[in-house]
Design a protein around this motif. Structure first.
Motif, PDB file in Angstrom:
ATOM      1  N   LEU A  38       0.634  -1.430  -0.062  1.00 51.72           N
ATOM      2  CA  LEU A  38       0.014  -0.115   0.150  1.00 51.72           C
ATOM      3  C   LEU A  38       0.790   1.213  -0.108  1.00 51.72           C
ATOM      4  CD1 LEU A  38      -2.707  -1.247   2.754  1.00 51.72           C
ATOM      5  CD2 LEU A  38      -3.086  -0.759   0.099  1.00 51.72           C
ATOM      6  N   ILE A  39       2.025   1.135   0.762  1.00 55.27           N
ATOM      7  CA  ILE A  39       2.846   2.353   0.860  1.00 55.27           C
ATOM      8  C   ILE A  39       3.343   2.600  -0.467  1.00 55.27           C
ATOM      9  CG2 ILE A  39       5.115   3.231   1.705  1.00 55.27           C
ATOM     10  CD1 ILE A  39       2.694   3.593   3.604  1.00 55.27           C
ATOM     11  N   ASP A  40       3.826   1.384  -1.214  1.00 54.07           N
ATOM     12  CA  ASP A  40       4.385   1.211  -2.738  1.00 54.07           C
ATOM     13  C   ASP A  40       3.382   2.176  -3.714  1.00 54.07           C
ATOM     14  OD1 ASP A  40       6.654   0.705  -4.316  1.00 54.07           O
ATOM     15  OD2 ASP A  40       5.404  -0.992  -5.218  1.00 54.07           O
ATOM     16  N   ALA A  41       1.973   1.651  -3.610  1.00 52.28           N
ATOM     17  CA  ALA A  41       0.990   2.174  -4.458  1.00 52.28           C
ATOM     18  C   ALA A  41       0.760   3.700  -3.993  1.00 52.28           C
ATOM     19  CB  ALA A  41      -0.053   1.437  -4.151  1.00 52.28           C
ATOM     20  N   GLY A  42       1.484   4.331  -3.187  1.00 48.60           N
ATOM     21  CA  GLY A  42       1.169   5.788  -2.800  1.00 48.60           C
ATOM     22  C   GLY A  42       0.796   6.300  -1.699  1.00 48.60           C
ATOM     23  N   ALA A  43       0.420   5.202  -0.650  1.00 45.20           N
ATOM     24  CA  ALA A  43      -0.157   5.578   0.693  1.00 45.20           C
ATOM     25  C   ALA A  43       0.972   6.459   1.514  1.00 45.20           C
ATOM     26  CB  ALA A  43      -0.698   4.577   1.294  1.00 45.20           C
TER      27      ALA A  43
END
Length: 423
Positions: A38-43
């Motif tokens: 999720l962090i990798d996706a932009g969170a």
């Protein structure tokens, strides 16, 4: 070792708010892996850190790094302890910490749902009351950070609906707080009920925290749904296993519109057997096991057999691909010595799920079946109603009535036109 990777500039479509996320857990799943994806996706990591600090202030620090797993780039999130003493906590304690942290309602409700599932699984495994469960590894500070962090990241990305793949659980044995235990560990198996799973390889590939996140938050198990893809994310596990990328992938986007013809025809198989000598106390477990094996439905019909013996016909509806598994379950779990089978054609209405706000305490998905743009049925998902009621100490009937009223207020009633934003 950490590596750097240039990211392409986001497109206009990628900047839009996604409505749905699909989790690829076919290589396994853990809380930190899903958080990394999720962090990798932009969170935003600062948003996630703030949510975790609200629940367990001054306890952990989150950091991210770009790593490779079997040649694939992924984001690894590390949870660093800031305090020496991290006591084991009961579900009652964790529930109070989350409820009193001042989190946004969607973050709070999702986190409570995940830990509620964990508590239920651990209670059954260890034979204790749910509120008295001591989580040990599962309830330690890092798992609280993972669960609250994932829920905060989903909220930051604006995700409303989650679906997920079958989950790889692993095999072998692992050392835990209570000693040497088999993989999948008992809590993971308990959390797997009703979900599609596979072995997937050696070692512990799915943790209780990861399995609880998937099964508590995702609405269904299946392949990648039809969607306009906006962005993707890849979260890394700790080990770098040669030949098998130890990662969780997520795909974020908006669902594609339903096909103009809202009915679809599918071929299924009915399996049945007449049984007159099974302890009736076993039937609920048999039906649950058949549904967990992929049956579309399973039910009993009371009958009277030869010599006036009372009995039951066990009847199961299953997709063609699941027939062999369901048949084996019928032979293994019942006393039957024969199973009859025949193919049937099923016409199913198109369906969608619409979240409705309930009593200011959270949301409940309403399953809307429709045909030709007209709603045929609109029913709140009972399991979600029961979970919300349990999380907030409310009577289930009150939450169910409130969900029905909220659905009606949004125009989700039989005979009404399907709202354009749900088609």
């Amino acid at each position: 070792m950490p590596v750097s990777a240039a990211q392409p500039p986001p497109t206009q479509a990628a900047n839009a708010r996604p409505e749905e996320v699909w989790i690829d857990a076919t290589a396994g799943v853990a809380g930190d892996m899903l958080l990394g994806a999720l962090i990798d996706a932009g969170a935003g990591l600062p948003v996630v850190q703030a949510a975790v600090d609200a629940v367990i202030p001054g306890t952990v620090r989150l950091s991210q790094a770009t790593v490779r797993r079997a040649g694939l780039r992924a984001t690894k999130v590390a949870v660093e302890p800031l305090a020496e003493d991290h006591p084991h906590r009961t579900w009652r304690t964790i529930k109070d910490l989350i409820a009193e942290a001042g989190l946004p309602a969607p973050v709070r409700d999702r986190a409570l749902a995940v830990f509620g599932r964990l508590a239920g699984a651990e209670a059954r495994v260890h034979g204790v009351q749910v509120d008295e469960v001591h989580f040990h590894e599962v309830g330690a500070w890092d798992s609280i950070a993972d669960v609250v962090g994932v829920c905060a990241a989903l909220h930051d990305l604006g995700v409303g609906r989650l679906t997920a793949s079958p989950v790889a659980l692993g095999s072998g044995r692992v050392r835990a707080a209570h000693g040497d235990i088999p993989v999948p560990v008992p809590a993971v198996l308990e959390l797997s009920a009703g979900w599609q799973v596979l072995s997937g390889g050696e070692g512990e590939l799915a943790t209780p925290t990861g399995m609880a996140l998937v099964t508590a938050l995702a609405e269904r198990c299946g392949t990648l749904p039809a969607m306009n893809v906006q962005r993707t994310g890849m979260g890394a596990g700790t080990k770098d296993t040669p030949g098998r990328a130890n990662v969780v992938r997520i795909v974020l986007g908006t669902p594609l519109p339903a096909a103009p013809d809202s009915s679809r025809e599918a071929t299924d198989v009915v399996l049945e057997a007449n049984i007159d000598d099974l302890d009736p106390r076993l039937w609920p477990g048999v039906l649950t096991a058949l549904l967990a094996d992929g049956a579309s439905d399973a039910w009993l019909v009371p009958i009277l057999m030869k010599k006036g013996r009372p009995a039951h016909t066990l009847r199961v509806l299953a997709p063609s691909a699941q027939v062999a598994v369901v048949r084996e379950r019928m032979f293994r779990e019942t006393s039957t010595i024969g199973v009859r089978e025949w193919a049937v054609h099923k016409t199913a209405l198109e369906r969608t799920w619409v979240p409705v706000a309930v009593l200011g305490e959270g949301t409940v998905p309403v399953k809307v079946a429709h045909r030709g743009g007209i709603i045929v049925q609109a029913t709140p998902e009972f399991e979600d109603v029961a979970a919300l009621a349990s999380a907030h100490g409310l009577p289930v009937i009150s939450v169910l009535d409130a969900a029905d009223a909220a659905a009606a207020a949004q125009g989700l009633v039989p005979g009404a036109a399907l709202p354009s934003d749900t088609a």
